[in-house]
Structure formats: structure tokens, C-alpha cells
Design an enzyme around this catalytic site. Structure first.
Site, PDB file in Angstrom:
ATOM      1  N   ASP A   1       1.126  -1.685   1.360  1.00  7.17           N
ATOM      2  CA  ASP A   1       1.598  -0.361   1.181  1.00  7.17           C
ATOM      3  C   ASP A   1       0.709   0.268   0.309  1.00  7.17           C
ATOM      4  O   ASP A   1      -1.041  -0.114  -0.134  1.00  7.17           O
ATOM      5  CB  ASP A   1       2.414  -0.346   0.349  1.00  7.17           C
ATOM      6  CG  ASP A   1       3.304   0.623   0.836  1.00  7.17           C
ATOM      7  OD1 ASP A   1       2.026   2.097   1.367  1.00  7.17           O
ATOM      8  OD2 ASP A   1       3.917   1.605  -0.185  1.00  7.17           O
TER       9      ASP A   1
ATOM     10  N   SER B 201      10.173   5.023  -1.005  1.00 16.34           N
ATOM     11  CA  SER B 201       9.342   6.193  -0.772  1.00 16.34           C
ATOM     12  C   SER B 201       9.835   7.296  -1.865  1.00 16.34           C
ATOM     13  O   SER B 201       9.896   7.371  -2.602  1.00 16.34           O
ATOM     14  CB  SER B 201       8.500   7.013   0.595  1.00 16.34           C
ATOM     15  OG  SER B 201       7.596   6.856   0.793  1.00 16.34           O
TER      16      SER B 201
ATOM     17  N   HIS C 102       4.468  -0.123   3.817  1.00 18.22           N
ATOM     18  CA  HIS C 102       4.766   0.692   3.333  1.00 18.22           C
ATOM     19  C   HIS C 102       6.099   0.952   4.236  1.00 18.22           C
ATOM     20  O   HIS C 102       7.694   0.880   3.331  1.00 18.22           O
ATOM     21  CB  HIS C 102       4.222   2.504   3.682  1.00 18.22           C
ATOM     22  CG  HIS C 102       5.460   3.859   3.087  1.00 18.22           C
ATOM     23  ND1 HIS C 102       5.192   3.441   0.938  1.00 18.22           N
ATOM     24  CD2 HIS C 102       6.132   4.983   2.908  1.00 18.22           C
ATOM     25  CE1 HIS C 102       6.353   4.772   1.368  1.00 18.22           C
ATOM     26  NE2 HIS C 102       6.053   5.728   2.428  1.00 18.22           N
TER      27      HIS C 102
END
Length: 698
Positions: free
Chosen positions: A638, A550, A670
Site C-alpha cells: 500500500d 482507508s 491499498h
């Protein structure tokens, strides 16, 4: 490095159990106080590709002359596997255990006593609501004081008309908003009451139409419910990993009368009622801006309705001081006298256990000793059950009573760790040089944690993997981390960096990153790496790699683009690559604006100025300079950072014949949290690092 060796090392560290929750029940025995601690554990089963959960119980006997001194801890009973449990909770008096279980496509509510199953309701067959919520954002399972009713939250039944969105049950093709990443099947929650005497279920009426209820609990008279109402108008934004959504504390009577107990345009979470029912505490923060932040702890007098601040936001903590509250409160956090609250919170490079006294508002750390990382789950009549770990010691459970003023906690370990690992670890404090200082928030520092093998595989210097957390407003505490342990076991050193903007360093640190992503955080990571290389001569400056997910992937790609001759390999999970193209596809579109310094509002329309700022601060602008081979691991489902972000970098690198590889996980989101996905990612990451760091010893 052989794949079999990597899989064996990962299987060893990932298969170690970790505590998930704990509860305490007390029995009245003449002249003795007997407590039963029930802990739920989880461990990865690589053979079945799933998480396995089990329960374990310990019996504690206190000293007959001092009921706050544990005399004996009896050996635990055998582990009891549990399957399909979504929620569970003990009743306050008779120690009945309620379980919401999913099996064979049905959701059941079971009530157990110490001997057998007492009652079972088939919630699916009753058809009063949809799926029960078990997530932390909405989920709850609250016993009434009379122990005849249970409170929980579920999806509104699709067969009813007049839903919040005004759609009818017949409009199957009408778009239905959800609550984003990790909450894709959750849209319209309702508060449900199971009457255990009649065996019926009903949904509470009277919730304002513009809010979605969750985190509900009974008031002492069982005639009202307190809950968090999340405003879902004009549309829903992602909730996972956020504490900045507009919400309020509501009180709903069984007569459908509903009143708001907190202020307007605030974010609230974790309501917790004191044992005497007089005081409700909850966490409060700002709306929009950083999606995780330092929170204040509010206390509400249930009789007068007056609210006061018990703990305020900490802007800039001094060394050794309490750094503020970040994240959630444990479900049971009150002392028996309703005067003290116990919680865990990040504090610089640690996560510590704290207690605040309501009378003095004094905060005391209850974390002592070398393994001082605690996460508190429950308190029952002043007995605390906590989790404790360190970078070389997997989690264990400890128990101890809340101490009197001026005293330390006497901790008892319920179970020694199954094994410890021969790793060295150290905590590093880093002060940026003046040219890297933030003009608005001067003098902020940050930290990092180095974990490395105590005995390297060879006499050669140790390759270093720079592990960068996501968020960006989260933290790497000095605690057990499966990925770090696996890498260290295979001969890598790992540097975990808590750059400015991480939690545990005060609100000013968090705010300093707004508008500075892609520059301040990148320089902080690079500064931490350079500093550690200067301090530790055993690390190999020619064999450096970056790894993160991320926002950690965002920074990893920035580093190999901005320092192309410094790093030799890069492995990233669902990275942010181009914030400008992400603005219309992420479930937290507000963060796309806030991160680059723009105020967000629901009616925001992208402007050339805003999109230009997002692009300027994105790793894609440095793609042409990237020399290090890049491994991309992407989740097909995601919603936070859709996989097209990673594919954008993939195409940019492929067009320049730069080494790049994509691992695609179509069923994962995610966090890439599936057990088989995690194992696959670790194996391929290590193979990628070993190949491109060109180490004869790896």
C-alpha cells in the site's frame, strides 16, 4: 457461525458476474437497423483465485418504421472467455476489433474482423516502448478515422536516452518516480502510433518535457492528437482516485507542433470529441484541496479554440435537482447529432444517468423506475447501453435510445438478473442538529442506506454493521455491493453512510469537510446510526460494529475511540491511524495538509503547527479509550496508506492488552483487490463480528 457457511455465502454473491464495458456495432440491412451489443463481464473465481472475464453478444432489431424503437432482442450467443486482454476497442466504420493482449510475457496488438484474426503485432519484440498502459488515468486505444492507425500510451523505453528525468539508459540505479498507488510501474508515458498497413510502431515527439501524456485521441483529420498532459514537475503525486492534479488539454500535430488548449493551474480529464469533430468536451476542476470534487464540463470549439462552460460546478443543489458531475465521462458519451452528452454521476444516495443539451444547457435525468441506478458506458448512434442494479439485485444490462425532448427512455433489459435477494433496503436523509452544523456551510444534510434481511434468522433483533466509505470524497450509491449483500445474507443489517463530504451532495458539502476530518464526519456517522436505531426497532442497539477502509477505517477507529461503550466490534482495511506520521510516506501528501485545513505547495516543509493538527485529528489520540476488539487488514504494498499506519494502532492496543488482530497481505495494495485477499478478508471479518457481537443466532 461456521467458516464453511460464510465461504458459501460469499462465494454466491462474489461469483455473480458484473459488466465491465460495452460496445455497439451497427449493420446496414435493407429496411432494418441491426445493432450488435458486445458486453464484457467479470466475475470472481474463488477456485482459481482470479478474475474471469468473458464476452457476450446480443443482436437488436429496430422497428422498420421507427429506427429508435427496438422491435426484437435476439437471445445472446454463448459466453466467450477472454484472457490477457488489457485494452480493446472497435473501429468506427468497419467494426474491426483491436486488442492489446498480454501472454507469455509478451504484449501483442491484435486486429480482428468478423471472421478471423487479420493482423498481429508483437509490441514487445518491436521494442519501441515499454509496457502498454491500461489504467484509466493514462490508458487509451483510439482508432484513426481511416482505420489504418491506432493510438495508445505506453511506458517510455528504458533503452532510450534523454527521458523526462534526464537519466540515461545506463543509470539503472537512479531512483525513478512513479505515479503512486496502483500505478507503481508507470513513470514516463509516451504516445504511441501503430501503423497497421506497414506493421510499424512509433512514438510521437513534441510532448512538452514537463508533462506526462495520457487519454489520447485522434482529431478527425488524423493529423493531430489531443491528449491530457499531467505536469510531473517538481515531482509526481499519486493519481488513483484523484481529480485535483495540475494538468491541461494539449493538441499535438504529427509535425511535432504542440499547443495547450486549456487554462493554466487547472485539473482536466476525459477529453471526448463530438461525432462531427467540431467540439471537444472535458471535465475541469481545482488543483489540490479535495482530491475528488464536483467538476465543471467544458466545451472547446475546435475551429475557433474558444472554450465555454457547458455545466458548472454545483455548490448546493436543491432537493430533486442535478447535483453536479463527479468522476469520469464514458468513453462514448455523445449523441449522433453532436448536440447532447450522456453521463452518469452521483446524486445524493444514488448514481443516476443524465443528459445535457448543448443548446439549452438543460440537464435531464434518464433514470426512472425503482432500480434507477445507472452507469453509462457507450452510445452509438443514440443507442445507450447502461448497467443497472440495486442493493438486492445484481447488475444487469439495459439498452434504450436517447429520447426526444419531453419523452422518457423506453428501456429494454438484455438479460434478467441471475437471482435477486430477499433483502429490504431504504434510503435515509439526515439533517445534523444545530450544534453539529458547519458554521461556514450551514444547513447541509447527508444520507445513508440501510440493507437488512427481509426475514431475520431468528426472532432476536438484528445486529447492525456500520459500513463507512473511504475517500473521503466518494459515495455509497443505492446499488449492488458484494460485501453488503454477503453480510445481509448471513443475518446482519448494514448501514452505509454518506456523511458530509461525500460526492453527490454538491461542492459545498465536499468543502465543508476540509479541516473538519475526525470531528464532523465522525459525528455524521454517529448521527446516522442513532437516527436509524430510533426509526427501526428491529435493529439491536447492543450489537453494533463498524467496518471500513482507508478514510472509512479512519472513521471506524475514531468511532470506537470516541464512543467506546457504543460499539462492540471493529474491522478495518488499511486505515489512516496517524496523519502526522503518514505525511512523509503517503503518495498523496497534499491531502494530509488539505484535510486538516492547510494550503499545500510542493515545497512544503512540515511545521510543528501542521503536524500537531494532523495528530489532533487522528484516531491514535483516542487509542487508550478503545474497548471494542479491532481487526486490522493491511496490504504490504500500500502506497496510499502504508501498512505501518495500522501497525501503529496494533502496538498501541497490544500494549494495553486490548483485543486486536492483524491480517497481513504482502502482495496486495491499498484496495486489497486480489480475489483471494477479498475472500480472506470477508471470512475473517464475519468471524470477528460473530465472535465479538456474541450473537447466538450468528
Amino acid at each position: 457461525m461456521e467458516p464453511g457457511r460464510i465461504s458459501e455465502a460469499y462465494g454466491e454473491v462474489s461469483g455473480l458476474p458484473a459488466p465491465v464495458s460495452a460496445s455497439v456495432c451497427e449493420e446496414q440491412v435493407p429496411e432494418l437497423r441491426v445493432c450488435t451489443v458486445t458486453a464484457e463481464w467479470s466475475q470472481s473465481d474463488l477456485v482459481h483465485g482470479s478474475k474471469r472475464c468473458y464476452l457476450q453478444q446480443w443482436t437488436l432489431i429496430t422497428d422498420p418504421n421507427d429506427h429508435k424503437s427496438i422491435r426484437t432482442v435476439l437471445p445472446p450467443g454463448p459466453c466467450v472467455p477472454v484472457s490477457g486482454e488489457l485494452l480493446s476497442g472497435f473501429s468506427p466504420i468497419r467494426n474491426l476489433r483491436a486488442v492489446v493482449r498480454e501472454t507469455g510475457g509478451q504484449q501483442l496488438l491484435e486486429i480482428w474482423d468478423s471472421h478471423s484474426l487479420r493482423k498481429c503485432l508483437n509490441l514487445t519484440s518491436l521494442n519501441k516502448h515499454g509496457q502498454v498502459y491500461s489504467d484509466a488515468q493514462f490508458g487509451c486505444l483510439s482508432w484513426s478515422l481511416c482505420e489504418n492507425k491506432l493510438l495508445y500510451v505506453a511506458e517510455r523505453s528504458k533503452n532510450t536516452t534523454g527521458t523526462h528525468d534526464g537519466e540515461s539508459g545506463k543509470d539503472r540505479s537512479v531512483y525513478c518516480e512513479d505515479w503512486g498507488e496502483g500505478l507503481t510501474n508507470k513513470s514516463n508515458p509516451v504516445i504511441c502510433v501503430a501503423d497497421l498497413q506497414s506493421g510499424t510502431v512509433s512514438t510521437l515527439q513534441g510532448v512538452p518535457t514537463d508533462v506526462s501524456p495520457g487519454q489520447a485521441l485522434w482529431t478527425p483529420d488524423s493529423q493531430s492528437v489531443v491528449f491530457v498532459g499531467l505536469y510531473h514537475e517538481p515531482f509526481r503525486l499519486g493519481l488513483m482516485f484523484t481529480t485535483n492534479r495540475r494538468s491541461a488539454i494539449f493538441k499535438l500535430g504529427l509535425d511535432r507542433k504542440c499547443e495547450c488548449l486549456s487554462g493554466d493551474n487547472l485539473s482536466v480529464l476525459c477529453p471526448r470529441l463530438s461525432p462531427d469533430g467540431s467540439t471537444l468536451i472535458y471535465l475541469q476542476g481545482r488543483v489540490f484541496g479535495p482530491h475528488s470534487q464536483c467538476l465543471s464540463l467544458q466545451q472547446l470549439d475546435m475551429k475557433t479554440g474558444e472554450t465555454s462552460t457547458l455545466l458548472d460546478v454545483v455548490n448546493r443543489p436543491q432537493t430533486g435537482e442535478f447535483a453536479g458531475v463527479y468522476g469520469a465521462l464514458p468513453s462514448c458519451c455523445w449523441s449522433a447529432d453532436s448536440q447532447r452528452v450522456v453521463f452518469s454521476s452521483p446524486c445524493r444516495n444514488w448514481r443516476e444517468l443524465f443528459m445535457v443539451d448543448r443548446r439549452s444547457k438543460k440537464v435531464t435525468s434518464l433514470s426512472t423506475g425503482p432500480s434507477r441506478v445507472y452507469g453509462s458506458w457507450t452510445i452509438q448512434r443514440d443507442l445507450m447501453v447502461v448497467s443497472c442494479s440495486s442493493p438486492n439485485t445484481p447488475p444487469t444490462l439495459r439498452v434504450g435510445f436517447i429520447p426526444s425532448a419531453g419523452e422518457a427512455v423506453t428501456w429494454r433489459t438484455l438479460q434478467e438478473p441471475i437471482m435477486t435477494f430477499d433483502f429490504q433496503w431504504t434510503v435515509l436523509d439526515v439533517a445534523p442538529p444545530s450544534e453539529e452544523d458547519n458554521e461556514q456551510y450551514r444547513g447541509l444534510d447527508f444520507g445513508a442506506i440501510l440493507v437488512k434481511p427481509s426475514h431475520p434468522i431468528s426472532e432476536a433483533k438484528i445486529p447492525l454493521v456500520v459500513f463507512i466509505h473511504g475517500g473521503p470524497h466518494s459515495q455509497f450509491p443505492a446499488e449492488w455491493n458484494t460485501i453488503t449483500a454477503g453480510l445481509a445474507k448471513l443475518g446482519f443489517a448494514v448501514l452505509l453512510v454518506n456523511y458530509r463530504g461525500s460526492t453527490g451532495f454538491g461542492q459545498n458539502s465536499i468543502l465543508s469537510l476540509i479541516g473538519q476530518v475526525g470531528s464532523q464526519d465522525v459525528k455524521d456517522v454517529q448521527r446516522a446510526v442513532v437516527t436509524m436505531l430510533q426509526r427501526d426497532p428491529t435493529l439491536d442497539p447492543k450489537r453494533l460494529a463498524v467496518f471500513g477502509g482507508s478514510h472509512g477505517g479512519f472513521l471506524s477507529c475514531h468511532l470506537v475511540g470516541q464512543y467506546p461503550d457504543f460499539y462492540r466490534a471493529c474491522a478495518v482495511r488499511n486505515p489512516v491511524i496517524n496523519a502526522a506520521t503518514l505525511v512523509g510516506t503517503s503518495d498523496i501528501v497534499d491531502w494530509r495538509y488539505s484535510s486538516v485545513g492547510f494550503q499545500y505547495s510542493y515545497d512544503q516543509i512540515p511545521t510543528t503547527e501542521a503536524l500537531a493538527a494532523m495528530l489532533e485529528k487522528s484516531p491514535i489520540t483516542h487509542a487508550a479509550q478503545i474497548k471494542a476488539p479491532v481487526l486490522l487488514m493491511l496490504g504490504g504494498r500500500d502506497k496510499r496508506v502504508p501498512p505501518h499506519q495500522g501497525l501503529e494502532l496494533y502496538k498501541a492496543l497490544k500494549s494495553r492488552t486490548s483485543p486486536v488482530r492483524v491480517l497481513w497481505f504482502p502482495e496486495d495494495g491499498h484496495s486489497l483487490s486480489r480475489v483471494d485477499t477479498q475472500a480472506d478478508c470477508f471470512l475473517n471479518t464475519v468471524l470477528w463480528l460473530a465472535q465479538h457481537l456474541n450473537s447466538p443466532t450468528l
